[in-house]
Scaffold this motif. Structure first.
Motif, PDB file in Angstrom:
ATOM      1  N   LEU A   1       0.341  -0.943   5.225  1.00  0.00           N
ATOM      2  CA  LEU A   1      -1.026  -0.417   5.234  1.00  0.00           C
ATOM      3  C   LEU A   1      -1.728  -0.755   6.549  1.00  0.00           C
TER       4      LEU A   1
ATOM      5  N   VAL B   1      -3.412   1.893   8.978  1.00  0.00           N
ATOM      6  CA  VAL B   1      -4.836   1.886   9.338  1.00  0.00           C
ATOM      7  C   VAL B   1      -4.988   1.966  10.865  1.00  0.00           C
TER       8      VAL B   1
ATOM      9  N   ALA C   1      -4.375   5.454  11.808  1.00  0.00           N
ATOM     10  CA  ALA C   1      -5.472   6.339  11.366  1.00  0.00           C
ATOM     11  C   ALA C   1      -6.710   6.183  12.246  1.00  0.00           C
ATOM     12  N   ASN C   2      -6.822   5.041  12.914  1.00  0.00           N
ATOM     13  CA  ASN C   2      -7.959   4.836  13.823  1.00  0.00           C
ATOM     14  C   ASN C   2      -7.728   5.468  15.186  1.00  0.00           C
TER      15      ASN C   2
ATOM     16  N   PRO D   1     -10.704  10.906  14.444  1.00  0.00           N
ATOM     17  CA  PRO D   1      -9.568  10.079  14.016  1.00  0.00           C
ATOM     18  C   PRO D   1      -9.234  10.359  12.549  1.00  0.00           C
TER      19      PRO D   1
ATOM     20  N   GLY E   1      -8.688   8.518  10.148  1.00  0.00           N
ATOM     21  CA  GLY E   1      -9.397   7.651   9.206  1.00  0.00           C
ATOM     22  C   GLY E   1     -10.794   8.152   8.882  1.00  0.00           C
ATOM     23  N   ALA E   2     -11.296   9.097   9.649  1.00  0.00           N
ATOM     24  CA  ALA E   2     -12.628   9.658   9.381  1.00  0.00           C
ATOM     25  C   ALA E   2     -12.569  10.775   8.338  1.00  0.00           C
TER      26      ALA E   2
ATOM     27  N   GLN F   1     -12.162  11.608   4.593  1.00  0.00           N
ATOM     28  CA  GLN F   1     -12.237  10.850   3.334  1.00  0.00           C
ATOM     29  C   GLN F   1     -10.954  10.937   2.523  1.00  0.00           C
TER      30      GLN F   1
ATOM     31  N   ALA G   1      -8.873   8.319   4.041  1.00  0.00           N
ATOM     32  CA  ALA G   1      -9.480   6.977   3.941  1.00  0.00           C
ATOM     33  C   ALA G   1      -9.392   6.467   2.500  1.00  0.00           C
ATOM     34  N   HIS G   2      -9.559   7.370   1.553  1.00  0.00           N
ATOM     35  CA  HIS G   2      -9.548   6.933   0.155  1.00  0.00           C
ATOM     36  C   HIS G   2      -8.153   6.524  -0.318  1.00  0.00           C
TER      37      HIS G   2
ATOM     38  N   MET H   1      -6.171   4.920   1.514  1.00  0.00           N
ATOM     39  CA  MET H   1      -6.028   3.558   2.063  1.00  0.00           C
ATOM     40  C   MET H   1      -6.905   2.564   1.303  1.00  0.00           C
ATOM     41  N   ALA H   2      -8.103   3.009   0.888  1.00  0.00           N
ATOM     42  CA  ALA H   2      -8.983   2.130   0.102  1.00  0.00           C
ATOM     43  C   ALA H   2      -8.336   1.804  -1.244  1.00  0.00           C
ATOM     44  N   ASP H   3      -7.736   2.802  -1.864  1.00  0.00           N
ATOM     45  CA  ASP H   3      -7.039   2.573  -3.135  1.00  0.00           C
ATOM     46  C   ASP H   3      -5.889   1.592  -2.946  1.00  0.00           C
TER      47      ASP H   3
ATOM     48  N   SER I   1      -5.492  -0.664  -0.658  1.00  0.00           N
ATOM     49  CA  SER I   1      -5.945  -2.028  -0.371  1.00  0.00           C
ATOM     50  C   SER I   1      -6.419  -2.725  -1.636  1.00  0.00           C
ATOM     51  N   THR I   2      -7.022  -1.954  -2.542  1.00  0.00           N
ATOM     52  CA  THR I   2      -7.508  -2.545  -3.792  1.00  0.00           C
ATOM     53  C   THR I   2      -6.338  -3.046  -4.635  1.00  0.00           C
TER      54      THR I   2
END
Lengths: 393, 372
Positions: B250, B254, B257-258, B266, B268-269, B271, B274-275, B277-279, B281-282
């Motif tokens: 991950l 990331v 993605a940046n 980029p 990562g902008a 959604q 990005a989501h 990756m947020a999932d 990370s959780t």
């Protein structure tokens, strides 16, 4: 590393648990009310809150000069988890965001008027932030507050004010400075809920209980009831969420539902055979139990970060809320799948498994991934603040 | 409640990470892929000298005497680095079996050598068309005079090509037994197979292999119970390994993605990306706490019957799903050998399938939750 409560915390937890068992009252503690059970919205439930106040359990983390005990916030976490486990009303907005904001920013007059009543459970609040045009975009509030002689005149509308139909006072964000930037033009007000010009309209939900929309027509608020500094409303709202780090969305209702489902599956039969021997049911239960353990782990992570002090545990609370609310819905969904056709029977009828607990919960939890910051907002927070990804909206 | 590690534990983590960054770089990991021996001597030597190989072996046998919680930190680093080493089979499972059930003589002979890295032991467990349960063990152990004769076919025996001893699970009169077997014995045939992760798997054919009666580890018929006890401890470490792999995959995604720009932004902008990756990370952050809770319970001497399978079930699935989502963010290059994402992608799936797979773990959890 230590996953146990400290001996003092454990002692408090045991004391609360025992007290709740001794004070069990099915009128006050009703699991069928699901998330609405946290509200202190009936005379019986208000009387219950007064008993909690008598125990000294309201405002435990407040400074001593305002009647608190200055003890760590983890005790309020323990208390709220115990209360929600028993479907009792929880310490909420008064002790939390409103009390803590008044202590930091309120005038002496407002402190004297409200803080003692909060500690004795003699006042209930409704919180008005959301509006038709301010949902996830919370800073976009449009409720107009015009300066007039001696105070402010409020016109406009609020949405999703859960407690408006029973609260005594309304904690409201309004736009006092429309020419300033969106985040800098808001102020906070306190208004009696029965004020002329306020009209509360019920919005019944599929979660059985009601929420409300509130209309403002020339509602006059004296200068004294503007909280803190004009134009700092949104900043105080954000700060309060950080101050209120210990009494978030509780985990107990989800662990309760998982336990309830497990206990039911253990004794239920289908076609004369124990349901617990059905391979698909076993697979489902294994995964729900596992994810419930992860939800608890995320709760522990969030509380440990909160206890450290310093930076607010924004990331940890976003991850916790995202994961837990999604799981909460899944538990209900899977419980109904396991119930099969019987899962269709509306709550409250004996034909339904567990009196329809999961049918009701399936509906009541629909809003968990929306209210209090939708899952997508949580993911945006995690993406930006935790992972360092760019702004994406 | 406190999720912080002690200074000593942080030091173990830092030391392991530094060592693996140097001796288990991606270049080294790539060189080891599909290698029949499967690990570089330099890496193994470094890990032995720094005490990592013998981490779980008691100090009285020349090991580090660390707890499972300490070892979880090491395993997260092993996962991050994709370190190609026979540590799990030798330093965790084989050492664990000897500690759990071995005779003093067996422990004295093998534990110091395992700890020093001078000997590698590996369990020979799974069989063709057999599952992960006790009934999966059908190789036979037949008493014959003062000896035992072993016959059967074992699969997925990791690092057998470099092993000094196999620990063979075979069925005797009283049930499943464990036997120390020299792989160079007459009647043992090893065949190397390529695996998805590129870690060496061996088929081990046992054709009337004779071992002395004292080659058995533990009492007659106690082998499966010992194996289960040790594997419960071991899978907590594999869950930690999964978290380490997922976290690094991950992190690299990331970074990409940046920097990678499409449609003037980029990645990562967006959604949608990005989501993912947020999932991920959780799940990684939640899974990591679950691993620590499982390992902490083990270190406290509490039951891990529920936590251990939960940890492996959740973390290996999180690893597998993370690598799938990361591949989606990397796009076409993730599919190429040149980029590293595929290395995590393959390892994640193999780890999920190995040492008790999803259905077996689910049943372990279900048993504990529903049948207790």
């Amino acid at each position: 590393m230590d996953f146990d409560l400290s001996p003092e915390e454990q002692k408090f937890s045991d004391e609360v648990e025992q007290w709740l068992v001794e004070h069990h009252d099915p009128v006050v503690m009703d699991h069928h009310r699901e998330n609405f059970s946290q509200l202190s919205d009936t005379p019986e439930r208000r009387a219950f809150m007064k008993k909690l106040a008598d125990k000294g359990w309201l405002g435990m983390s407040w400074p001593k000069e305002y009647g608190g005990q200055e003890i760590e916030g983890v005790y309020e976490f323990i208390l709220n988890e115990a209360l929600s486990k028993h479907a009792a009303p929880q310490i909420g907005k008064g002790v939390g965001i409103i009390g803590k904001t008044l202590i930091r920013h309120g005038s002496d007059k407002l402190k004297q008027e409200f803080l003692p009543k909060i500690l004795t459970a003699d006042v209930e609040f409704a919180v008005g932030y959301s509006e038709p045009q301010a949902g996830s975009d919370a800073a976009n509030m449009q409720l107009k507050a015009e300066k007039v002689e001696g105070g402010w005149k409020l016109n406009g509308q609020k949405m999703w004010t859960t407690s408006a139909h029973f609260a005594d006072w309304y904690w409201v964000g309004a736009r006092t400075d429309p020419d300033k930037k969106k985040h800098d033009g808001l102020s906070l007000f306190l208004i009696p809920m029965d004020h002329p010009g306020l009209e509360v309209q019920s919005l019944p939900t599929i979660g059985k209980d009601t929420t409300n929309q509130v209309f403002f027509e020339d509602v006059f608020v004296p200068d004294d009831y503007l909280v803190g500094e004009r134009g700092r409303g949104f900043h105080m709202i954000s700060e309060a969420l950080d101050l209120e780090r210990f009494t978030m969305f509780t985990l107990s209702p989800i662990t309760n539902r998982t336990d309830l489902l497990v206990d039911w599956v253990k004794q239920a039969k289908r076609d004369g055979k124990p349901l617990k021997d059905d391979p698909q049911t076993r697979k489902t239960i294994a995964n729900i139990a596992t994810d419930t353990a992860v939800a608890k782990a995320l709760s522990t992570r969030f509380i440990c970060a909160a206890m450290k002090g310093g930076k607010p545990p924004t990331i940890q609370s976003s991850q916790y809320k995202l994961f837990t609310t999604t799981l909460s819905q899944r538990v209900c969904d899977e419980a109904l799948d396991i119930s099969s056709a019987a899962g269709t029977i509306r709550e409250g009828q004996e034909l339904a498994p567990l009196l329809g607990r999961f049918e009701g919960a399936y509906r009541a939890t629909m809003n968990e991934t929306v209210g209090g910051g939708a899952s997508e907002i949580q993911k945006n927070i995690i993406a930006r603040r935790h992972l360092g990804l760019p702004k994406n909206f | 409640m406190d999720l912080e590690f002690s200074e000593e534990q942080e030091a173990i983590r830092d030391m392991t990470r530094a060592l693996l960054e140097e001796h288990s770089s991606v270049e080294i990991v790539r060189q080891m892929e599909d290698d029949p021996k499967g690990y570089p001597d330099a890496l193994w030597k470094q890990m032995a000298e720094s005490g990592l190989v013998g981490a779980l072996v008691p100090e009285s046998y020349g090991g580090g005497g660390l707890t499972l919680l300490d070892a979880a930190l090491i395993y997260e680093e092993i996962g991050r680095a994709m370190a190609p080493v026979p540590h799990f089979v030798s330093g965790v499972i084989s050492a664990g079996l000897l500690l759990e059930a071995g005779s003093e003589a067996q422990k004295d002979e093998w534990l110091p050598k395992i700890a020093s890295g001078d000997a590698i032991l590996t369990p020979a467990w799974l069989e063709p068309e057999r599952g992960y349960g006790e009934e999966g063990v059908q190789a036979t152990a037949t008493a014959d005079g003062g000896e035992v004769v072993l016959s059967g076919t074992k699969l997925h025996v990791n690092y057998a090509g470099a092993a000094d001893r196999l620990i063979v699970l075979a069925r005797g009169d009283a049930g499943v037994d464990l036997f120390l077997v020299d792989p160079s014995s007459s009647g043992v045939t090893l065949t190397h197979y390529l695996s998805q992760s590129a870690e060496p798997h061996y088929k081990v054919e046992l054709d009337g292999v004779r071992v002395p009666a004292d080659a058995r580890i533990g009492g007659a018929g106690t082998g499966w119970a010992s194996y289960g006890t040790v594997l419960h401890q071991g899978i907590i470490l594999l869950a930690a390994q999964a978290i380490g792999g997922a976290a690094r995959c991950l992190e690299e995604t990331v970074d990409y993605a940046n920097t990678r720009v499409q449609f003037d932004k980029p990645l990562g902008a967006f959604q949608a990306l990005a989501h993912y990756m947020a999932d991920a990370s959780t799940r990684i952050d939640g899974g990591r706490v679950l691993v620590h809770e499982a390992a902490w319970n083990a270190a406290q001497g509490r039951s891990i019957a529920r936590f251990a399978p939960m940890a492996k079930l959740f973390c290996c699935t999180a690893y597998q799903e993370t690598t799938r989502a990361c591949a989606q963010i990397w796009g076409g290059v993730a599919f190429t050998i040149e980029y590293d994402t595929q290395m995590f992608f393959r390892r994640a799936k193999e780890l999920q399938l190995s040492w008790w797979d999803v259905p077996y773990l689910e049943e372990l959890v279900a048993k504990d939750v529903l049948d207790g």
